[in-house]
Design a protein around this motif. Structure first.
Motif: not given
Length: 621
Positions: A581-608
């Protein structure tokens, strides 16, 4: 002789010669032009040719590497139909009016018509003097006509360029061979076009058995005038397109490289494409102090701004032009070389707060027009947004550093200091009980020893935290590669890293957060999820940077993990989310017991720049 004195001497010599040529030219214009005017033979044709002359002078035809006027065929037609007086008068008035409307300096307004009149009259007298030597062609009006304008057109262009070259050579500004070559090629293009058109004029005119009327002149010169209008309009559209493209590229570049330290270097190559100037300086106000951040062209050394210049900058809220700095120098004329005689000041304003000043200079007085004002204002607005945003980034990083220092102080107070205090108290108690109950004293000393070891470990961790971060030392990608190599060396795990896109620089704060989340995710996958395979994707996209870590571990319940994270003092899911949140990014965590984990981080740039790209695919091995 000092350099300034030499420049002034050359400038004075050039001005004297311009005045003498202008005086001679206008004397000839009045003598052989205005004084020789009589009743025109055909008023309609004269008005038509005059209007055509105005058009081709105001809309020059683009040629290789420049523009050229094709006025000679029309002036020659006026000469043939109405005589030398009308030709000289019309040509001089049109050129004089054109430069006057373009708001050029008065010496240029008077000089250009004068030197054209001298060249045209000189060529006319030369043609009249040599034409009798071609008496054998008197029976062929076509050949005689071609000989006559040939005897005029070549000397005209020769005299005209000779006078201009002479003045340019006298001026203090360097007249390079490249500039002479480009000007000569432009004039040769004009000569060729004019010669071809005059051949057609003579041939077609002599084939008409009757008198050439208004309609014939209109249809003959209309293609020439139409070509001038069409080509000039196309060039203006292309120029505007190029300017808009340069603006877009500059805006994109400004925003793209905003987080980096060397964000102004691109101006060295891009500025001239947007606004053509001989010199430019950019000042930025940082913490109340004006600093020179960029300079190009004919500028002096890093002279600090005077107090009067700073006060003038702070009061300047709109584009300001100084058309002649020799009469009205402006706030920072002493920062430019003497040859810069016109300046445009573009304040960098953000919500009525001035954050900088971009000053442009040219070596010709009154050379800044409305288009330059628009270009300067547009660039200033773009830079103001970028500079202000960069200042906000800097302030945010300073706050984060202060927060980090306070956190370390709290950790020392709540952790190491408390442990040491407890250890000291137990040692004092052990000392008092040593002779009465040695067993209790030994137990207290052992507990104190354990506390001291724990405190030593915490101190070492705090010292390590104060060292430069890996991303600051070697960069994000290198730090990730280095960390992966170390993890694989210490653990039996397969880690696959894939990078997509071209790596670009990010702020140190953004790189630190990305690295921390990567490191914590990998450590959790190994320590808690018992993963044997970890896939990592880092994608550099036009509008954001995307990080994904996927493992084949045990997985977990996100709800239970969130509850546990509230009680954990170390870096966990909550801390990862707060850092994102400090860098205005979004963090997503997808996990289920026995199926592993997927962590996604999307950091926006200040560009057009660029377009949105979807890259949420599975990180392939």
């Amino acid at each position: 002789m000092p350099n300034t004195a030499i420049i002034q001497k050359k400038e004075r010599r050039a001005r004297i010669n311009i005045f003498v040529i202008s005086l001679i030219g206008w004397v000839l214009i009045f003598t052989y032009g205005f004084m020789g005017l009589q009743e025109p033979r055909n008023v309609g044709i004269l008005i038509l040719l005059f209007l055509f002359l105005v058009t081709v002078e105001f809309f020059p035809i683009p040629v290789w590497r420049g523009f050229t006027s094709i006025a000679f065929p029309i002036v020659y037609a006026i000469l043939v139909m109405q005589g030398i007086s009308f030709a000289i008068t019309a040509y001089s008035l049109v050129v004089f009016g054109g430069y006057l409307l373009k708001r050029r300096p008065l010496r240029i307004v008077f000089f250009n018509p004068a030197q054209l009149a001298i060249s045209f009259l000189g060529a006319y007298w030369l043609a009249e003097a040599f034409l009798p030597f071609f008496k054998e062609f008197n029976e062929s009006r076509i050949i005689l006509g071609i000989i006559h304008f040939s005897l005029m057109i070549v000397p005209f262009y020769f005299f005209n360029n000779l006078i201009v070259d002479y003045i340019l050579f006298l001026r203090p500004q360097t007249y390079t061979f490249a500039a002479w070559k480009q000007k000569t090629l432009q004039e040769l293009n004009s000569l060729v076009i004019s010669y071809i058109y005059l051949v057609l004029f003579i041939v077609l005119g002599n084939q008409n058995r009757g008198e050439i009327d208004f309609v014939a002149f209109f249809f003959f010169f209309s293609p020439l005038v139409g070509l001038a209008l069409l080509s000039s309009s196309i060039v203006k559209l292309r120029k505007e397109k190029a300017r808009l493209k340069a603006l877009f590229e500059m805006s994109s570049e400004l925003n793209k490289i905003m987080p980096s330290k060397e964000w102004l270097h691109f101006l060295q190559n891009s500025l001239q494409e947007f606004i053509d100037v001989d010199a430019s300086i950019l000042w930025i106000c940082e913490d109340g102090e004006w600093k020179r951040k960029f300079s190009m062209g004919s500028t002096k050394g890093q002279n600090p701004l005077s107090q009067s210049a700073i006060e003038a900058f702070e009061q300047m809220k709109q584009i300001t032009i100084y058309h002649d700095t020799r009469k009205n120098p402006g706030p920072c004329a002493d920062s430019f070389d003497k040859e810069i005689v016109a300046s445009l000041y573009a304040p960098l304003l953000f919500e009525d707060e001035i954050v900088g000043m971009f000053v442009f200079g040219r070596s010709r007085t009154r050379s800044f027009n409305e288009e330059d004002i628009q270009s300067g204002a547009t660039l200033a607005n773009q830079l103001a947004i970028v500079i202000k945003t960069k200042m906000l980034f800097s302030e945010q990083e300073k706050r984060l550093i202060l927060e980090e220092r306070n956190r370390i102080a709290r950790d020392i107070h709540d952790g190491v200091a408390q442990s040491l205090a407890g250890a000291v108290m137990k040692l004092e108690t052990a000392e008092r009980k040593f002779f009465k109950t040695p067993e209790d004293s030994l137990k207290l000393m052992q507990e104190s020893n354990e506390k001291l070891r724990k405190s030593l470990k915490e101190v070492r961790e705090s010292i390590y935290a104060l060292r430069p971060y890996p991303t600051e030392r070697i960069g994000l990608m290198s730090a990730i590669h280095s960390r992966i190599a170390l993890i694989q060396k210490e653990n039996n795990v397969a880690i696959y890293l894939e990078r997509r896109g071209v790596e670009y620089s990010l702020s140190s704060m953004v790189e630190k957060v990305i690295f921390d989340i990567f490191q914590e995710s990998v450590q959790n996958a190994i320590k808690h999820a018992k993963a044997t395979t970890i896939d990592i994707l880092i994608s550099y996209q036009s509008e954001h940077i995307f990080l994904k870590i996927k493992d084949n571990g045990l997985g977990f319940s996100l709800f239970q993990a969130m509850i546990k994270a509230r009680n954990e003092p170390h870096f966990g899911i909550l801390q990862m989310n707060e850092s994102a949140e400090r860098i205005h990014a979004s963090l997503q965590i997808d996990s289920k017991e026995g199926e592993g984990t997927e962590i996604s981080l999307t950091v926006p740039r200040m560009g057009i720049e660029g377009g949105m790209e979807s890259d949420q695919a599975y990180a392939s091995r």
